[in-house]
Design a protein around this motif. Structure first.
Motif, short mmCIF file in Angstrom:
data_model
loop_
_atom_site.label_atom_id
_atom_site.label_comp_id
_atom_site.label_asym_id
_atom_site.label_seq_id
_atom_site.Cartn_x
_atom_site.Cartn_y
_atom_site.Cartn_z
N GLY A 153 0.80 -1.21 0.00
CA GLY A 153 0.00 0.00 0.00
C GLY A 153 0.84 1.27 0.00
N GLY A 154 0.18 2.40 0.25
CA GLY A 154 0.83 3.71 0.22
C GLY A 154 1.57 4.03 1.51
N GLU A 155 1.93 5.28 1.67
CA GLU A 155 2.76 5.71 2.80
C GLU A 155 2.07 5.48 4.14
N ARG A 156 0.75 5.63 4.19
CA ARG A 156 0.01 5.47 5.46
C ARG A 156 -0.60 4.08 5.58
N ARG A 157 -0.05 3.12 4.87
CA ARG A 157 -0.69 1.81 4.75
C ARG A 157 -0.83 1.08 6.09
N ILE A 158 0.16 1.21 6.99
CA ILE A 158 0.12 0.46 8.25
C ILE A 158 -1.04 0.95 9.12
N ALA A 159 -1.13 2.26 9.29
CA ALA A 159 -2.21 2.82 10.11
C ALA A 159 -3.58 2.52 9.51
N VAL A 160 -3.67 2.65 8.18
CA VAL A 160 -4.95 2.42 7.50
C VAL A 160 -5.34 0.95 7.57
N THR A 161 -4.37 0.06 7.37
CA THR A 161 -4.67 -1.38 7.44
C THR A 161 -5.08 -1.77 8.85
N TRP A 162 -4.45 -1.16 9.86
CA TRP A 162 -4.83 -1.44 11.24
C TRP A 162 -6.27 -1.03 11.50
N LYS A 163 -6.68 0.13 10.98
CA LYS A 163 -8.06 0.59 11.13
C LYS A 163 -9.02 -0.37 10.42
N PHE A 164 -8.65 -0.77 9.21
CA PHE A 164 -9.45 -1.74 8.45
C PHE A 164 -9.58 -3.05 9.22
N PHE A 165 -8.47 -3.50 9.81
CA PHE A 165 -8.48 -4.74 10.57
C PHE A 165 -9.40 -4.64 11.79
N ILE A 166 -9.32 -3.53 12.53
CA ILE A 166 -10.14 -3.36 13.74
C ILE A 166 -11.62 -3.41 13.38
N TYR A 167 -12.00 -2.69 12.34
CA TYR A 167 -13.40 -2.68 11.91
C TYR A 167 -13.88 -4.09 11.53
N THR A 168 -13.13 -4.73 10.66
CA THR A 168 -13.58 -6.03 10.15
C THR A 168 -13.48 -7.11 11.22
N PHE A 169 -12.48 -7.02 12.10
CA PHE A 169 -12.35 -8.00 13.18
C PHE A 169 -13.53 -7.88 14.15
N ALA A 170 -13.90 -6.64 14.47
CA ALA A 170 -15.06 -6.43 15.35
C ALA A 170 -16.32 -6.99 14.70
#
Length: 479
Positions: A148-165
């Protein structure tokens, strides 16, 4: 056996891809295997509904839990497996020139995601559905976080939290249903005939609906989407917006409404109101964007909002419109992403403020993009018109005022889509746009293919209507 092949071909191909070290070989293999999957999906969609083994598969999986490997290819499944099968070769071919470090891992994960998506659309056992839901999502986490792009880690973490919940909520609802069935089963037939208390229905409704709403996404569970779409590699974004968001819409129609129809009716006003708020909110935000990716992302939220509202309108015509629109929206949004990727790869920017006048240097690209943009607006004689007309028809029958407010989005989508066309391809040419070349052969052929699909199903939508008739009738009987 067709359902099994639709899952096994991309799954095995993905495993093989992991061992292919040469970039061109891994790309070619992924494209070839996706074309094979497409051929199987076309054969399955063209097959008549039969009671034989051709369109169904059943085998023991976890006997102690009563879970089975049960797959079936009905009308709604045919539409969405066909969309998935079309999407991947189009994505692979149109982004063939893109470079990825560790390309074998990239394409292997893409094929694993395709296998998961196929399983979601084919599963007739709720635990099996959950298994493939996770199989489709897990590769995307790695694809976004590594490529992903420069902010990929933070964005993926947010995506993970949403989908995991969402996944935890879904699992809670599934387990509750399992223990409420007389025979402790995850089978679709058992769950469709389950009898729950009013409180139990509401519990199941909200645990499952929130999980599915996060994936669609529906307001206010949408905030992960624009960032994820922006930061993901465009090929992954195409999968997310073209196919993966349909998992949530499909799940509501396949599982939620048939299992707890009374709760769905009681909560319909709430869901429709939030869906309409999301449509208008996303459309207004889209108008203010200066990034092609973010505009398309908010446009997708608006379109999914209409599907969400129509599903709960309790009208057969609206439900059929939703199924048709899932296919049409997938085709159209992938076409928009292809153009966005071509521009970014050649010019290094996605900002409207840095673009303009591209039609002078890339007339073919401009023509193809205009057609896809008009389909995004749901212009008559494009594929999106049919589904959108049916959805608004059903919503109008449900409530005139809600339909009228939702109809404002028709104006807004025309505003931001045509504004995007004008800012990117017309007007004064910006410095640097002279570097752009016209469409590359791979992308051109894929865009032409999508444009043909847009026009053919816009002029003659009967094949899609025929495919969705049976599924719509079954859903109507269950409500």
């Amino acid at each position: 056996m067709i359902p099994v092949l639709l899952i096994l071909v991309p799954l095995i191909s993905g495993l093989v891809t992991l061992f292919l070290r040469q970039e061109k070989v891994s790309k070619t293999w992924a494209l070839f295997s996706s074309v094979i999957t497409l051929a199987i999906a076309i054969f399955g969609a063209a097959s008549a509904n039969t009671s034989g083994n051709l369109l169904a598969f059943d085998a023991s999986w976890v006997p102690t839990l009563g879970a089975r490997f049960t797959f079936g290819l009905d009308g709604m499944g045919k539409v969405l497996t066909l969309l998935t099968a079309i999407a991947f070769p189009v994505i692979f071919a149109s982004t063939f020139k893109n470079r990825y470090s560790g390309s074998n891992a990239f394409y292997g994960l893409m094929l694993f995601s395709q296998a998961g998506l196929m399983g979601v659309f084919l599963a007739m056992d709720l635990l099996l559905f959950y298994f493939f839901w996770e199989l489709a999502l897990i590769p995307v986490y790695f694809l976004c976080s590594r490529w992903g792009g420069e902010r990929r880690i933070a964005v993926t973490w947010k995506f993970f939290i949403y989908t995991f919940a969402g996944s935890l909520l879904m699992l809670a609802g599934i387990l509750y249903l399992y223990y409420q069935t007389p025979d402790h089963s995850f089978a679709m037939r058992s769950l469709y005939n389950i009898e729950l208390t009013q409180r139990g229905e509401l519990f199941v409704f909200w645990t499952l609906f929130i999980a599915f709403a996060i994936k669609m996404p529906v307001f206010p569970f949408h905030t992960w989407q624009p960032d994820t779409y922006e930061q993901s590699p465009t090929a992954v974004t195409m999968v997310l917006s073209g196919v993966m968001v349909k998992m949530g819409v499909f799940a509501v129609l396949r599982w939620l409404i048939p299992i707890v129809p009374n709760a769905a009716v009681r909560m319909s006003d709430v869901v429709i109101i939030f869906s309409i708020i999301g449509m208008l909110y996303a459309s207004l935000i889209a108008i203010r964007q200066d990034d092609i990716k973010r505009l398309i992302a908010y446009s997708s939220i608006a379109h999914i909002g209409l599907m969400s509202a129509a599903m709960f309108a309790d009208e057969g015509v609206a439900t059929q419109g939703v199924v048709i629109q899932m296919f049409s929206h997938g085709i159209n949004v992938i076409g928009l992403w292809i153009v966005a990727d071509l521009i970014e790869q050649q010019l290094g920017t996605r900002k409207f403020s840095e673009l303009g006048g591209l039609a002078q240097k890339a007339p073919t690209l401009a023509i193809l993009f205009v057609v896809m943009a008009l389909a995004n607006v749901a212009l008559p004689l494009t594929n999106a018109f049919v589904g959108e007309f049916l959805m608004f028809n059903g919503l109008f029958r449900y409530n005139h005022w809600m339909a009228g407010i939702a109809g404002i989005s028709i104006i807004l989508v025309a505003v931001y889509t045509l504004w995007m066309v004008q800012k990117v391809f017309y007007g004064e040419a910006r410095t640097g746009v002279e570097m752009i070349a016209d469409v590359s052969p791979g992308a051109k052929y894929m865009l032409i293919t999508l444009v043909l699909v847009v026009i053919v199903f816009g002029v003659y939508p009967q094949p899609l209507i025929n495919l969705t008739n049976d599924a719509t009738k079954i859903l109507a009987q269950l409500k």
